[in-house]
Design a protein around this motif. Structure first.
Motif, PDB file in Angstrom:
ATOM      1  N   THR A 120       0.843  -1.199   0.000  1.00 24.49           N
ATOM      2  CA  THR A 120       0.000   0.000   0.000  1.00 24.49           C
ATOM      3  C   THR A 120       0.878   1.249   0.000  1.00 24.49           C
ATOM      4  OG1 THR A 120      -0.085   0.040   2.413  1.00 24.49           O
ATOM      5  CG2 THR A 120      -1.827  -1.193   1.274  1.00 24.49           C
ATOM      6  N   ALA A 121       0.263   2.377  -0.290  1.00 30.58           N
ATOM      7  CA  ALA A 121       1.015   3.634  -0.240  1.00 30.58           C
ATOM      8  C   ALA A 121       1.566   3.872   1.155  1.00 30.58           C
ATOM      9  CB  ALA A 121       0.119   4.790  -0.669  1.00 30.58           C
TER      10      ALA A 121
ATOM     11  N   GLU B   2       8.684   2.583   4.088  1.00 31.24           N
ATOM     12  CA  GLU B   2       9.968   2.119   3.558  1.00 31.24           C
ATOM     13  C   GLU B   2      10.807   3.282   3.036  1.00 31.24           C
ATOM     14  OE1 GLU B   2      11.147  -1.038   3.896  1.00 31.24           O
ATOM     15  OE2 GLU B   2       9.333  -1.197   5.124  1.00 31.24           O
ATOM     16  N   MET B   3      10.160   4.313   2.500  1.00 36.60           N
ATOM     17  CA  MET B   3      10.896   5.511   2.084  1.00 36.60           C
ATOM     18  C   MET B   3      11.524   6.187   3.292  1.00 36.60           C
ATOM     19  SD  MET B   3       9.562   8.941   0.049  1.00 36.60           S
ATOM     20  CE  MET B   3       9.945   8.487  -1.639  1.00 36.60           C
ATOM     21  N   MET B   4      10.786   6.268   4.393  1.00 35.21           N
ATOM     22  CA  MET B   4      11.342   6.850   5.629  1.00 35.21           C
ATOM     23  C   MET B   4      12.556   6.044   6.093  1.00 35.21           C
ATOM     24  SD  MET B   4       7.933   7.434   7.921  1.00 35.21           S
ATOM     25  CE  MET B   4       6.386   7.764   7.103  1.00 35.21           C
TER      26      MET B   4
ATOM     27  N   LYS C 145      17.890   6.148   7.126  1.00 36.82           N
ATOM     28  CA  LYS C 145      18.856   5.098   7.529  1.00 36.82           C
ATOM     29  C   LYS C 145      18.493   4.529   8.896  1.00 36.82           C
ATOM     30  CE  LYS C 145      21.060   6.160   3.802  1.00 36.82           C
ATOM     31  NZ  LYS C 145      20.556   5.522   2.580  1.00 36.82           N
ATOM     32  N   ILE C 146      17.202   4.188   9.027  1.00 42.43           N
ATOM     33  CA  ILE C 146      16.728   3.619  10.281  1.00 42.43           C
ATOM     34  C   ILE C 146      16.227   2.193  10.029  1.00 42.43           C
ATOM     35  CG2 ILE C 146      16.158   5.815  11.373  1.00 42.43           C
ATOM     36  CD1 ILE C 146      13.285   5.435  10.500  1.00 42.43           C
ATOM     37  N   ASN C 147      16.214   1.409  11.079  1.00 45.79           N
ATOM     38  CA  ASN C 147      15.844   0.004  10.962  1.00 45.79           C
ATOM     39  C   ASN C 147      14.618  -0.269  11.831  1.00 45.79           C
ATOM     40  OD1 ASN C 147      15.699  -2.738  10.696  1.00 45.79           O
ATOM     41  ND2 ASN C 147      17.771  -3.164  11.411  1.00 45.79           N
ATOM     42  N   MET C 148      13.464  -0.455  11.173  1.00 44.47           N
ATOM     43  CA  MET C 148      12.230  -0.823  11.867  1.00 44.47           C
ATOM     44  C   MET C 148      11.587  -1.989  11.129  1.00 44.47           C
ATOM     45  SD  MET C 148      10.167   2.597  13.083  1.00 44.47           S
ATOM     46  CE  MET C 148       9.885   3.198  11.435  1.00 44.47           C
ATOM     47  N   GLN C 149      10.842  -2.787  11.858  1.00 44.31           N
ATOM     48  CA  GLN C 149      10.116  -3.883  11.250  1.00 44.31           C
ATOM     49  C   GLN C 149       8.767  -3.382  10.737  1.00 44.31           C
ATOM     50  OE1 GLN C 149      11.547  -6.952  10.905  1.00 44.31           O
ATOM     51  NE2 GLN C 149      13.319  -5.929  11.818  1.00 44.31           N
TER      52      GLN C 149
ATOM     53  N   ALA D 292      14.164  -1.211  -3.854  1.00 46.07           N
ATOM     54  CA  ALA D 292      15.116  -1.064  -2.741  1.00 46.07           C
ATOM     55  C   ALA D 292      14.695  -1.905  -1.538  1.00 46.07           C
ATOM     56  CB  ALA D 292      15.229   0.403  -2.345  1.00 46.07           C
ATOM     57  N   ALA D 293      13.374  -1.971  -1.283  1.00 45.12           N
ATOM     58  CA  ALA D 293      12.883  -2.695  -0.121  1.00 45.12           C
ATOM     59  C   ALA D 293      12.531  -4.149  -0.435  1.00 45.12           C
ATOM     60  CB  ALA D 293      11.647  -1.991   0.455  1.00 45.12           C
ATOM     61  N   LYS D 294      12.622  -4.503  -1.738  1.00 44.09           N
ATOM     62  CA  LYS D 294      12.310  -5.871  -2.185  1.00 44.09           C
ATOM     63  C   LYS D 294      10.884  -6.281  -1.752  1.00 44.09           C
ATOM     64  CE  LYS D 294      17.096  -7.523  -2.304  1.00 44.09           C
ATOM     65  NZ  LYS D 294      17.711  -6.202  -2.148  1.00 44.09           N
ATOM     66  N   ILE D 295       9.938  -5.416  -2.061  1.00 40.14           N
ATOM     67  CA  ILE D 295       8.550  -5.665  -1.684  1.00 40.14           C
ATOM     68  C   ILE D 295       7.886  -6.522  -2.762  1.00 40.14           C
ATOM     69  CG2 ILE D 295       6.310  -4.611  -1.202  1.00 40.14           C
ATOM     70  CD1 ILE D 295       7.839  -2.044  -0.443  1.00 40.14           C
ATOM     71  N   GLU D 296       7.240  -7.581  -2.345  1.00 44.63           N
ATOM     72  CA  GLU D 296       6.494  -8.404  -3.287  1.00 44.63           C
ATOM     73  C   GLU D 296       5.446  -9.221  -2.534  1.00 44.63           C
ATOM     74  OE1 GLU D 296       9.051 -11.140  -5.243  1.00 44.63           O
ATOM     75  OE2 GLU D 296       9.728 -12.099  -3.400  1.00 44.63           O
ATOM     76  N   LEU D 297       4.443  -9.660  -3.283  1.00 45.69           N
ATOM     77  CA  LEU D 297       3.407 -10.532  -2.739  1.00 45.69           C
ATOM     78  C   LEU D 297       3.530 -11.916  -3.365  1.00 45.69           C
ATOM     79  CD1 LEU D 297       0.298  -8.182  -2.688  1.00 45.69           C
ATOM     80  CD2 LEU D 297       1.496  -9.116  -0.709  1.00 45.69           C
TER      81      LEU D 297
END
Length: 326
Positions: free
Chosen positions: A166-167, A173-175, A180-184, A321-326
């Motif tokens: 989703t947007a 993921e842009m944030m 340069k932060i690491n969150m789940q 960059a985030a390797k997002i996929e379904l």
């Protein structure tokens, strides 16, 4: 195929096109002569449905025909979008959709086969930023405290969105990439479930569209960390833009809504719908209702095709960059 047969075939095709041409032109010139359906790919009550209904209520005045909303939820708006792609391109089946189903879904989900070229872009209607909020559990009050807490505890904290791809997810993921932060990331099945967990302190942070997050912020139930457009949003001057900080200076993403039709619509029909949409977007009552909901009406002079293609490129960078996929 012999030259003689090929010639007869071409003559026959040409005759058929000439025969159909006047009928097609007559159909376009009489448009609209029956009710128009606007498909919204979500259940009633969400932000896309709100925009779609406000558009329908106003645009029918300018089209001179009844305009009805068909809510066709599922697959993050993609089922509704697919119906419009498959519809006859005569202007009687249109989509009011969001960036999720128009420009993002087919980049992450291989089962979605439609492309932007399967639509006729008519107009970008409105947009709103997203907002990063902190639950009481997070214990932070501003961007500096947020960055300090997250960087001091890599991968300890989580942020929620309304679903993968989703947007809201892309904004998170842009944030992460820019700051340069690491969150789940924790995907939820829609905003209500996300809201429940943020308010229940089951997750530290959430990304909402502003119209969904603002009531929670105003009620003091969550803390606004920042909005996601390049500049502070005019309707919420007390909430800083994330881009005002050094860490997130390149964060610029929003949630937008556009009117689309199937590919191949006759130019005269598109022109009639666009003219009616322009009048809708200029109507003071329409603009006020949109602004009251936290949504800003866009400039009607924006070239919808160019705008959406630019957004597709932005989303592709985040997705890759985030390797997002379904």
């Amino acid at each position: 195929m012999s030259t003689h047969i090929l010639r007869r075939t071409l003559i026959a095709c040409g005759a058929a096109m000439l025969a159909a041409g006047p009928a097609f032109a007559d159909e376009a010139s009489s448009y609209p002569n029956k009710p128009v359906t606007i498909v919204v790919g979500y259940p009633a009550g969400g932000s896309t449905d709100l925009v779609g209904r406000l558009v329908a209520n106003e645009i029918e005045k300018h089209l001179g025909q009844t305009v009805v909303i068909e809510n066709l939820g599922g697959a993050g708006g993609a089922i509704g979008a697919q119906k419009v792609v498959n519809a006859k391109p005569d202007g009687y089946t249109l989509l009011v959709g969001a960036n999720n189903e128009i420009a993002i879904a087919n980049q992450i989900n291989q089962s979605i086969k439609y492309k932007i070229t399967d639509f006729t872009p008519i107009g970008v209607v409105a947009a709103q930023p997203m907002v990063l909020v902190a639950s009481a559990k997070a214990g932070v009050k501003n961007t500096a405290e947020f960055v300090a807490a997250v960087k001091a505890n890599p991968a300890k904290f989580s942020y929620g969105s309304s679903g993968v791809g989703t947007a809201l997810h892309l904004a998170g993921e842009m944030m992460k990439d820019q700051g340069k932060i690491n969150m789940q990331h924790v995907p939820y099945r829609g905003v209500p479930a996300l809201t429940n967990d943020v308010l229940g302190n089951n997750i530290e942070y959430g990304v909402f569209v502003l119209s969904s997050g603002l009531p929670l912020i105003k009620a003091g139930k969550v803390t606004a960390i920042g909005t996601t457009e390049a500049k502070r949003y005019a309707a919420t001057p007390d909430i800083p833009a994330l881009a005002e900080t050094a860490e997130f200076k390149n964060v610029d993403i929003n949630s937008w809504f556009a009117m689309m039709g199937p590919a191949g619509m006759p130019a005269p029909v598109v022109a009639k719908i666009k003219a009616a949409l322009d009048k809708t977007m200029a109507a003071p009552e329409f603009r006020k209702k949109m602004e009251d909901a936290g949504v800003q009406v866009m400039d009607s002079n924006i070239d919808a095709g160019k705008y959406i293609n630019g957004e597709i490129g932005k989303y592709k960078q985040i997705i890759d960059a985030a390797k997002i996929e379904l």
